[in-house]
Design a protein around this motif. Structure first.
Motif, short mmCIF file in Angstrom:
data_model
loop_
_atom_site.label_atom_id
_atom_site.label_comp_id
_atom_site.label_asym_id
_atom_site.label_seq_id
_atom_site.Cartn_x
_atom_site.Cartn_y
_atom_site.Cartn_z
N ALA A 781 0.82 -1.22 0.00
CA ALA A 781 0.00 0.00 0.00
C ALA A 781 0.84 1.26 0.00
O ALA A 781 0.60 2.20 -0.76
N PRO A 812 -4.11 4.21 -4.99
CA PRO A 812 -5.37 3.53 -5.34
C PRO A 812 -5.10 2.17 -6.01
O PRO A 812 -4.29 2.08 -6.95
N ASP A 814 -7.56 -1.52 -6.87
CA ASP A 814 -8.75 -2.35 -6.72
C ASP A 814 -8.35 -3.81 -6.93
O ASP A 814 -8.16 -4.26 -8.07
N TYR A 849 -15.09 -3.54 -2.77
CA TYR A 849 -14.01 -2.54 -2.76
C TYR A 849 -14.56 -1.21 -3.23
O TYR A 849 -15.40 -1.14 -4.13
N GLU A 850 -14.08 -0.12 -2.61
CA GLU A 850 -14.38 1.23 -3.08
C GLU A 850 -13.23 2.16 -2.71
O GLU A 850 -12.51 1.92 -1.74
N TYR A 851 -13.08 3.21 -3.54
CA TYR A 851 -12.06 4.24 -3.25
C TYR A 851 -12.83 5.51 -2.90
O TYR A 851 -13.51 6.08 -3.74
N GLN A 855 -9.03 7.07 0.17
CA GLN A 855 -8.68 5.82 0.85
C GLN A 855 -9.17 4.61 0.05
O GLN A 855 -10.24 4.64 -0.58
N ASN A 856 -8.34 3.53 0.06
CA ASN A 856 -8.77 2.21 -0.42
C ASN A 856 -9.54 1.54 0.70
O ASN A 856 -9.04 1.42 1.82
N LEU A 858 -11.56 -1.97 1.55
CA LEU A 858 -11.92 -3.34 1.18
C LEU A 858 -12.73 -3.94 2.31
O LEU A 858 -12.29 -3.96 3.47
#
Length: 864
Positions: A781, A812, A814, A849-851, A855-856, A858
């Motif tokens: 990360a 970022p 995914d 998952y979303e940004y 922030q990432n 999960l």
């Protein structure tokens, strides 16, 4: 008829007017002869006396000039108005100079930033409330941690001493500040606590949208805002903005807010005696302050719009003041003639008014009039002696005339008065049911004509009374039928509240006030089944009995279609076809139709030309929702209606209404309107549906006043409460993206699973998923560096599940976007990577998952 007979007829039918006229002429002739004789004897002496009096008054008038006295007093009034305007200008000039001082200091900072040391400015803190503090605020979307933003804040921190000095040296300054084009605002004031909302969160401040900032930026010079009411106190204030440039480029705007206490005191404390008053008006012609405390006794009460006043002369005076003219005028105010001296302020364009009654200003002239009156009184006393002697002779002549009139009246009384007395006695017998009238005398004059008119009148009254009795009976019958129709219509609508006392997941209330005995509006609500609530509000074209009958048919059809399982759109299409098939009167109805799922909060609705609904979300205010509109029901066959859905969260409130609410109008012909409706709703957001509808009803009635109700007022409000059980708590763990923290994260998750009934198999699968996800964050990360990781843990019911989310601020990425590896291939033929997340997806029931917000995130979910 021969001439002799005609003459006898004229004599016999001599009119009552002629008889009375003859008597009056004889009497007046005698009286006038006597008065004329006496008048001629005394007129000459009275004229001589009056001429001597006028001669003396003329000599006195030459000694004193009232005009010069009036002019001197008016000049002093004008000078007083000009002096007060200059004093008020000085207050505003000092205020503008203070803000310009702050702007100059800021320009020096921007011109040579390297010459100033960085100086930190803290964010607002609750405990600093009441203490003069310099704090930094930011506009929406500005990142305080951005290095360029932080550097600019530290540069502006060097303005602290300047801003403090402005605030301490000027008691009228409420707050002073510098706001930048980059979205920063440093502010020196005493109200740190006002920077937070009710939840204790620091609120953003978009200074570039404020009038003082925009005015200074657009004008490129010092800018004063109009007078506004302070947000935190009832005091009036103005704001000032001064642009700050670097090399011709706008960098910031220095500003301050000033209370108008000193300006108000300048006007209020002016010494003008008991009858004088002063006021200050702005550039729009509105009175800002007045020295007179009783608003009901003065023309110039605070808030009065002189430009729109009904007095044209007052309008003209206000327009002269707005045009920065000065002078003095004589006007009629509250039935009192008053001088008004006015003088403009150079800084704001306002004007000072000094008002003094004319009788005070012209007091010297009154003194002159008193002296002249004394001379006239003396002349009157001289003439009185002459008049007394004439009065004796006048009374003697009048007595003789009265005696003559009495003798003539007695002689004519029998002939004139007796028929009138007989007529009066006959008329007095007419009362109650006795309308019979008889007059047997033949007088041949107006008395005879009057008697004939009475006889004709009594005949017509008998006929009229008979007609009135019939009309009254018919009106009573119609009134009884209308009253019955009103009760039937009211019984058709749900009117027992609370409607569903056993239900705790929603609350509902509705009301309908018809404009006539019966109305065309209607509402309805009913449980389609245990989990679905049908909602209807509609407005039938027209009023009265036809609209009420149409309303009843429409209500029954709508309820039947929803109860039979049709959706709102399908129900509208069905009833539209049914009504159009036999609508000979060309009536129609606007309908808003909805079905609320009480279990999920989903609202399905359709709108057939009705008013826009108003929705309050659980965390917001009442807002107008412009939903898709279809054509009115009954207008045209074959119409399609669009259906839409809303998701109501627990705590949401829905308000629907008919057009009688926003279109209610007062005597001034202005509609109540949607804006006033939203204002009334927002003032009752936390109340029950019953209280919300009562608040709107009171607001409408207060606005309309005594004006008659024009249309039906119908409202319905639903409060969706939903489940009341508490949701399980969410646990959070903030740690570092270090592989050494893996075991601590696993143990922390196990603590959350304690006493949850989670099987060992599901627990082990969660351990594997945590190991894979946290390891990837630790190694990739932050590209080998140490960064923060936030882990959230939540237990859910229905179905029972453990939900964990991992949030990091790294680059970022995914992990779900990659294709799953083909595990049937030999290891040497498979592409590198992807097995870890593939394993997580296989072990967990759901992976998302979303940004968001840099922030990432999960999220994994394991059901058990």
């Amino acid at each position: 008829m021969n001439n002799g007979a005609y003459a006898m007829s004229v004599v016999r039918k001599q009119s009552l007017r002629a008889k009375i006229s003859l008597t009056i002429i004889v009497t007046i002739t005698i009286v006038l002869l006597g008065i004329g004789t006496v008048f001629l004897l005394n007129t000459r002496k009275v004229i001589e006396t009056l001429m001597n009096s006028n001669r003396e008054m003329g000599q006195t008038s030459q000694k004193k000039s009232s005009a010069s006295m009036d002019a001197l007093t008016q000049t002093r009034l004008q000078e007083l108005a000009s002096n007060k305007a200059a004093l008020a200008d000085r207050i505003f000039l000092e205020f503008e100079q203070a803000v310009e001082t702050a702007a100059a200091a800021a320009e020096r900072l921007y011109a040579d930033p390297d010459s100033y040391p960085p100086r930190d400015v803290a964010l607002p803190r609750m405990e600093n409330d009441g203490i003069l503090t310099l704090q930094a605020l930011f506009a929406t979307g500005v990142d305080p941690d951005d290095e360029s933003i932080r550097a600019e804040v530290r540069l502006l921190g060097n303005l602290q001493d300047t801003l403090y000095a402005i605030n301490l040296n000027n008691g009228n300054v409420a707050s002073n500040y510098v706001a930048t084009e980059s979205g920063i605002m440093i502010q020196a004031d005493y109200i740190s606590a006002k920077k937070f909302d009710e939840a204790g969160n620091l609120m953003p401040l978009d200074a570039k949208t404020r009038p003082w900032y925009k005015g200074a930026a657009e004008s490129g010079t010092t800018f004063l805002t109009p007078v506004v009411r302070d947000l935190h106190t009832p005091r009036l204030a103005v704001m000032c903005g001064v642009p700050v440039y670097r090399n011709g480029v706008l960098m910031a705007v220095a500003g301050a807010g000033m209370y108008l206490d000193d300006v108000e005191a300048l006007i209020r404390d002016m010494e003008l005696g008991e009858n004088g008053e002063a006021c200050l008006i702005n550039q729009a012609g509105q009175v800002l302050f007045s020295s007179y405390q009783d608003d009901s006794q003065t023309t110039f009460y605070p808030g009065r719009d002189l430009v729109s006043a009904l007095d044209p002369s007052l309008n003209l005076l206000a327009e002269k003041a707005i045009s920065q003219e000065s002078g003095i005028e004589l006007l009629e105010l509250n039935q009192i003639s008053s001088y008004i001296a006015y003088s403009p302020m150079k800084t704001t364009g306002w004007s000072v008014f000094i008002v003094m009654p004319q009788d005070i200003v012209e007091a010297p002239t009154k003194q002159l009039e008193t002296e002249l009156s004394q001379i006239s009184d003396q002349a009157a006393r001289d003439a009185d002696g002459q008049i007394r002697s004439g009065a004796f002779w006048l009374l003697l002549v009048l007595g003789i005339a009265a005696l003559a009139a009495l003798v003539v009246s007695l002689l004519l009384a029998r002939r004139i008065v007796q028929p009138i007395r007989t007529l009066t006695e006959e008329v007095s017998r007419i009362e109650g049911d006795n309308l019979d009238f008889h007059f047997d005398l033949e007088t041949g004059d107006e008395t005879q004509l009057l008697a004939n008119s009475f006889e004709s009148l009594t005949g017509r009254m008998k006929t009229y009374i008979s007609d009135i009795q019939f009309i009254t009976a018919e009106k009573e019958r119609i009134g009884t039928e209308l009253s019955l129709a009103t009760r039937i219509q009211a019984a058709m609508l749900p009117n027992i509240f609370p409607a569903f006392p056993e239900r705790k997941d929603f609350d509902i209330y509705a009301s309908m006030t018809p404009a006539k005995e019966v109305g065309g509006d209607f509402y309805d609500f009913f449980l389609i089944d245990e989990d679905r609530l049908g909602l209807v509000i509609a407005d039938v074209s027209g009023k009265g009995i036809p609209a009420a009958l149409f309303m009843m048919v429409s209500k029954i059809l709508l309820q039947n279609h929803l109860m039979n399982g049709l959706s709102p759109a399908a129900a509208l299409e069905k009833i539209n076809e049914q009504i159009c098939s036999n609508n000979r009167e060309d009536m129609f109805v606007t309908v808003w139709l909805g079905v609320l799922d009480l279990k999920s909060g989903k609202l399905t609705a359709a709108n057939a030309g009705h008013e826009y609904p108003i929705l309050k979300k659980a965390d917001g205010s009442f807002e107008l929702i412009k939903d898709p509109h279809g054509f009115v029901v009954g207008g045209l066959p074959g119409m399609d209606y669009e259906e839409y859905e809303w998701q109501l969260e627990p705590g949401s409130k829905l308000f629907v209404y008919t057009d009688g609410v926003p279109e209610a109008n007062a005597t001034r012909s202005a509609l109540f309107g949607t804006d006033r409706l939203l204002e009334a709703l927002r003032g009752a957001e936390d109340k029950t549906p019953l209280e919300i509808i009562e608040s709107v009803d009171q607001a409408v009635r207060a606005y309309v006043g005594d004006a008659p109700q024009f249309d039906d007022l119908t409202m319905l409000c639903v409060h969706y409460i939903g489940k009341t059980a508490e949701e399980p708590p969410v646990r959070e763990l903030l740690t570092r993206a270090d592989i050494k923290q893996l075991q601590a994260v696993t143990d922390w998750a196990d603590e959350g699973l304690a006493d949850s009934g989670c099987p060992d198999k599901a627990r082990n699968q969660l351990h594997i998923a945590i190991d894979e996800i946290f390891s990837n964050i630790a190694y990739y990360a932050y590209e080998g560096e140490d960064g923060p990781v936030c882990v959230r843990f939540e237990l859910r019911d229905e179905p029972r599940a453990a939900v964990l989310s991992f949030a990091d601020g790294g680059k970022p990425f995914d992990p779900l976007s990659k294709e799953d590896p083909d595990i049937e291939l030999p290891a040497e033929e498979r592409a590198d990577g992807g097995l870890g997340i593939f394993l997580v997806k296989k072990l967990m029931d759901e992976v998302r998952y979303e940004y968001r917000d840099g922030q990432n995130i999960l999220t994994i979910e394991k059901r058990f």
